[in-house]
Design a protein around this motif. Structure first.
Motif, PDB file in Angstrom:
ATOM      1  N   VAL A  32      48.268  35.924  45.005  1.00 10.63           N
ATOM      2  CA  VAL A  32      49.238  36.332  43.978  1.00 10.63           C
ATOM      3  C   VAL A  32      49.920  35.099  43.377  1.00 10.63           C
ATOM      4  O   VAL A  32      50.135  35.002  42.172  1.00 10.63           O
ATOM      5  N   TYR A  99      55.284  38.476  34.598  1.00  3.66           N
ATOM      6  CA  TYR A  99      54.834  39.645  35.361  1.00  3.66           C
ATOM      7  C   TYR A  99      54.107  39.188  36.616  1.00  3.66           C
ATOM      8  O   TYR A  99      53.454  38.149  36.639  1.00  3.66           O
ATOM      9  N   LEU A 101      52.365  41.249  40.235  1.00  3.94           N
ATOM     10  CA  LEU A 101      52.184  42.502  40.975  1.00  3.94           C
ATOM     11  C   LEU A 101      51.590  42.243  42.360  1.00  3.94           C
ATOM     12  O   LEU A 101      50.843  41.272  42.545  1.00  3.94           O
ATOM     13  N   TRP A 106      46.623  45.461  41.430  1.00  3.57           N
ATOM     14  CA  TRP A 106      45.950  44.850  40.290  1.00  3.57           C
ATOM     15  C   TRP A 106      44.843  45.769  39.758  1.00  3.57           C
ATOM     16  O   TRP A 106      44.297  46.586  40.506  1.00  3.57           O
ATOM     17  N   GLY A 107      44.530  45.591  38.506  1.00  2.78           N
ATOM     18  CA  GLY A 107      43.360  46.245  37.926  1.00  2.78           C
ATOM     19  C   GLY A 107      43.557  47.700  37.533  1.00  2.78           C
ATOM     20  O   GLY A 107      42.596  48.408  37.292  1.00  2.78           O
ATOM     21  N   GLY A 109      45.890  48.424  35.061  1.00 11.71           N
ATOM     22  CA  GLY A 109      46.542  48.401  33.753  1.00 11.71           C
ATOM     23  C   GLY A 109      48.066  48.415  33.827  1.00 11.71           C
ATOM     24  O   GLY A 109      48.744  48.554  32.803  1.00 11.71           O
ATOM     25  N   ALA A 111      50.271  45.963  34.579  1.00 11.98           N
ATOM     26  CA  ALA A 111      50.978  44.837  33.958  1.00 11.98           C
ATOM     27  C   ALA A 111      51.084  45.064  32.442  1.00 11.98           C
ATOM     28  O   ALA A 111      52.155  44.902  31.847  1.00 11.98           O
ATOM     29  N   THR A 112      49.990  45.471  31.849  1.00 10.50           N
ATOM     30  CA  THR A 112      49.980  45.699  30.397  1.00 10.50           C
ATOM     31  C   THR A 112      50.946  46.827  30.033  1.00 10.50           C
ATOM     32  O   THR A 112      51.721  46.712  29.068  1.00 10.50           O
ATOM     33  N   HIS A 134      53.908  31.768  29.195  1.00 12.52           N
ATOM     34  CA  HIS A 134      53.254  30.590  29.784  1.00 12.52           C
ATOM     35  C   HIS A 134      52.210  31.087  30.771  1.00 12.52           C
ATOM     36  O   HIS A 134      52.550  31.845  31.678  1.00 12.52           O
ATOM     37  N   ASN A 139      44.217  31.103  34.952  1.00  7.91           N
ATOM     38  CA  ASN A 139      44.659  32.472  35.275  1.00  7.91           C
ATOM     39  C   ASN A 139      44.111  33.455  34.237  1.00  7.91           C
ATOM     40  O   ASN A 139      44.797  33.902  33.318  1.00  7.91           O
ATOM     41  N   SER A 142      45.800  36.983  33.789  1.00 10.40           N
ATOM     42  CA  SER A 142      47.055  36.934  33.040  1.00 10.40           C
ATOM     43  C   SER A 142      46.818  36.641  31.553  1.00 10.40           C
ATOM     44  O   SER A 142      47.494  37.198  30.678  1.00 10.40           O
ATOM     45  N   ARG A 144      44.242  37.564  29.954  1.00 10.49           N
ATOM     46  CA  ARG A 144      43.710  38.836  29.414  1.00 10.49           C
ATOM     47  C   ARG A 144      44.869  39.793  29.108  1.00 10.49           C
ATOM     48  O   ARG A 144      44.860  40.464  28.072  1.00 10.49           O
ATOM     49  N   LYS A 148      45.618  41.170  25.455  1.00 15.81           N
ATOM     50  CA  LYS A 148      45.614  42.628  25.178  1.00 15.81           C
ATOM     51  C   LYS A 148      46.911  43.056  24.504  1.00 15.81           C
ATOM     52  O   LYS A 148      46.944  44.001  23.720  1.00 15.81           O
TER      53      LYS A 148
HETATM   54  C1  LIG Z   1      48.179  38.923  36.148  1.00 14.41           C
HETATM   55  C2  LIG Z   1      48.494  40.299  36.744  1.00 14.41           C
HETATM   56  C3  LIG Z   1      49.968  40.602  36.588  1.00 14.41           C
HETATM   57  C4  LIG Z   1      47.656  41.326  36.001  1.00 14.41           C
HETATM   58  O1  LIG Z   1      48.051  42.624  36.454  1.00 14.41           O
HETATM   59  P1  LIG Z   1      47.135  43.921  36.204  1.00 14.41           P
HETATM   60  O2  LIG Z   1      48.006  45.115  36.305  1.00 14.41           O
HETATM   61  O3  LIG Z   1      45.935  43.841  37.063  1.00 14.41           O
HETATM   62  O4  LIG Z   1      46.739  43.701  34.690  1.00 14.41           O
HETATM   63  P2  LIG Z   1      46.034  44.777  33.739  1.00 14.41           P
HETATM   64  O5  LIG Z   1      45.260  45.731  34.592  1.00 14.41           O
HETATM   65  O6  LIG Z   1      47.068  45.325  32.832  1.00 14.41           O
HETATM   66  O7  LIG Z   1      45.048  43.869  32.896  1.00 14.41           O
HETATM   67  C5  LIG Z   1      44.279  42.858  33.540  1.00 14.41           C
HETATM   68  C6  LIG Z   1      43.094  42.525  32.648  1.00 14.41           C
HETATM   69  O8  LIG Z   1      42.539  41.283  33.056  1.00 14.41           O
HETATM   70  C7  LIG Z   1      41.194  41.474  33.458  1.00 14.41           C
HETATM   71  N1  LIG Z   1      40.977  40.532  34.546  1.00 14.41           N
HETATM   72  C8  LIG Z   1      41.680  40.422  35.680  1.00 14.41           C
HETATM   73  N2  LIG Z   1      41.197  39.399  36.419  1.00 14.41           N
HETATM   74  C9  LIG Z   1      40.178  38.860  35.708  1.00 14.41           C
HETATM   75  C10 LIG Z   1      39.287  37.782  35.928  1.00 14.41           C
HETATM   76  N3  LIG Z   1      39.355  37.030  37.024  1.00 14.41           N
HETATM   77  N4  LIG Z   1      38.380  37.503  34.969  1.00 14.41           N
HETATM   78  C11 LIG Z   1      38.302  38.241  33.846  1.00 14.41           C
HETATM   79  N5  LIG Z   1      39.129  39.284  33.575  1.00 14.41           N
HETATM   80  C12 LIG Z   1      40.044  39.584  34.513  1.00 14.41           C
HETATM   81  C13 LIG Z   1      41.106  42.931  33.846  1.00 14.41           C
HETATM   82  O9  LIG Z   1      39.788  43.386  33.787  1.00 14.41           O
HETATM   83  C14 LIG Z   1      41.992  43.549  32.755  1.00 14.41           C
HETATM   84  O10 LIG Z   1      41.353  43.544  31.503  1.00 14.41           O
HETATM   85  P3  LIG Z   1      40.710  44.901  30.892  1.00 14.41           P
HETATM   86  O11 LIG Z   1      41.827  45.900  30.772  1.00 14.41           O
HETATM   87  O12 LIG Z   1      40.160  44.464  29.587  1.00 14.41           O
HETATM   88  O13 LIG Z   1      39.669  45.339  31.874  1.00 14.41           O
HETATM   89  C15 LIG Z   1      48.141  40.342  38.253  1.00 14.41           C
HETATM   90  O14 LIG Z   1      46.814  39.937  38.424  1.00 14.41           O
HETATM   91  C16 LIG Z   1      49.024  39.449  39.091  1.00 14.41           C
HETATM   92  O15 LIG Z   1      50.079  39.854  39.562  1.00 14.41           O
HETATM   93  N6  LIG Z   1      48.590  38.181  39.289  1.00 14.41           N
HETATM   94  C17 LIG Z   1      49.358  37.251  40.102  1.00 14.41           C
HETATM   95  C18 LIG Z   1      50.649  36.806  39.447  1.00 14.41           C
HETATM   96  C19 LIG Z   1      50.407  36.159  38.112  1.00 14.41           C
HETATM   97  O16 LIG Z   1      49.478  35.373  37.959  1.00 14.41           O
HETATM   98  N7  LIG Z   1      51.253  36.487  37.141  1.00 14.41           N
HETATM   99  C20 LIG Z   1      51.162  35.951  35.812  1.00 14.41           C
HETATM  100  C21 LIG Z   1      51.741  34.581  35.752  1.00 14.41           C
HETATM  101  S1  LIG Z   1      51.573  33.905  34.108  1.00 14.41           S
END
Ligand SMILES: CC(C)(COP(=O)(O)OP(=O)(O)OC[C@H]1O[C@@H](n2cnc3c(N)ncnc32)[C@H](O)[C@@H]1OP(=O)(O)O)[C@@H](O)C(=O)NCCC(=O)NCCS
Length: 177
Positions: A32, A99, A101, A106-107, A109, A111-112, A134, A139, A142, A144, A148
């Motif tokens: 995370v 954001y 999570l 994850w995965g 939707g 965060a979006t 940022h 990443n 993030s 993506r 989106k």
């Molecule tokens: C970044 C984060 C908040 C995303 O949360 P999430 O609820 O899974 O996000 P969503 O489901 O809304 O969207 C994620 C999108 O990225 C895509 N995705 C995720 N990881 C991916 C990867 N390694 N490569 C390509 N696409 C990826 C998903 O397929 C999705 O896209 P899609 O809707 O077109 O399929 C979560 O992964 C997280 O908490 N990460 C750790 C903390 C972090 O990095 N925060 C952001 C700091 S800038």
């Protein structure tokens, strides 16, 4: 100031003391934290102290700017999912979105979905013309999420002079048009 929000599947609200153990676990997950530049809490008590200060400090985001990172809660199970929210930087007065999570969430939707609510809050209630994000260069998840939501890559930069980062922007006009 009411900082309680509802989306189709989620609730967003200021952190509460009972979130501390979940926040602690989330921040102790290397996967995370990998691209966040943030550090884990030393203990659940440290997470509790953080929450106390974050919500009540008169110079903090919640009290001073009536915004901030908010706890994201699953509407059905009432479980802590992570955080999402907007934050105004003191010196520049620029507002960003952030954001994070629990990995188990994850995965889906989430965060979006949470970000859309926070962007509307920023543009409609706070009348912000622009929100930035940022994101670490590696990443992809993030990035993506940002893309989106309609964010455009503005430039690349070195985060804290060290980590390769992407600086994204989203204007109110672009969001609504
Ligand atoms: C970044 C984060 C908040 C995303 O949360 P999430 O609820 O899974 O996000 P969503 O489901 O809304 O969207 C994620 C999108 O990225 C895509 N995705 C995720 N990881 C991916 C990867 N390694 N490569 C390509 N696409 C990826 C998903 O397929 C999705 O896209 P899609 O809707 O077109 O399929 C979560 O992964 C997280 O908490 N990460 C750790 C903390 C972090 O990095 N925060 C952001 C700091 S800038």
């Amino acid at each position: 100031m009411n900082l309680n929000f509802e989306t189709e599947r989620l609730l967003l609200r200021p952190f509460e003391k009972r979130d501390a153990s979940h926040f602690y676990l989330m921040n102790n997950d290397e996967e995370v934290m990998r691209y966040t530049g943030d550090v884990p809490f030393e203990s659940i008590a440290a997470a509790e102290d953080f929450i106390e200060d974050y919500t009540n400090n008169p110079t903090g985001q919640i009290q001073k700017y009536h915004m901030g990172r908010l706890a994201v809660i699953d509407k059905t199970s009432k479980e802590f999912v992570g955080f999402c929210g907007i934050k105004t930087h003191e010196a520049s007065q620029i507002t960003d979105i952030g954001y994070r999570l629990l990995r188990s969430q994850w995965g889906k939707g989430y965060a979006t979905e949470a970000c859309h609510k926070m962007l509307k809050f920023a543009f409609d209630h706070h009348q912000k013309d622009q929100i930035i994000a940022h994101v670490h260069e590696q990443n992809i998840g993030s990035q993506r999420v940002a893309e989106k939501l309609g964010f455009q890559l503005d430039h690349r930069f070195l985060w804290d002079g060290l980590l390769p980062g992407r600086y994204y922007k989203l204007t109110r006009d672009a969001y609504y048009n």
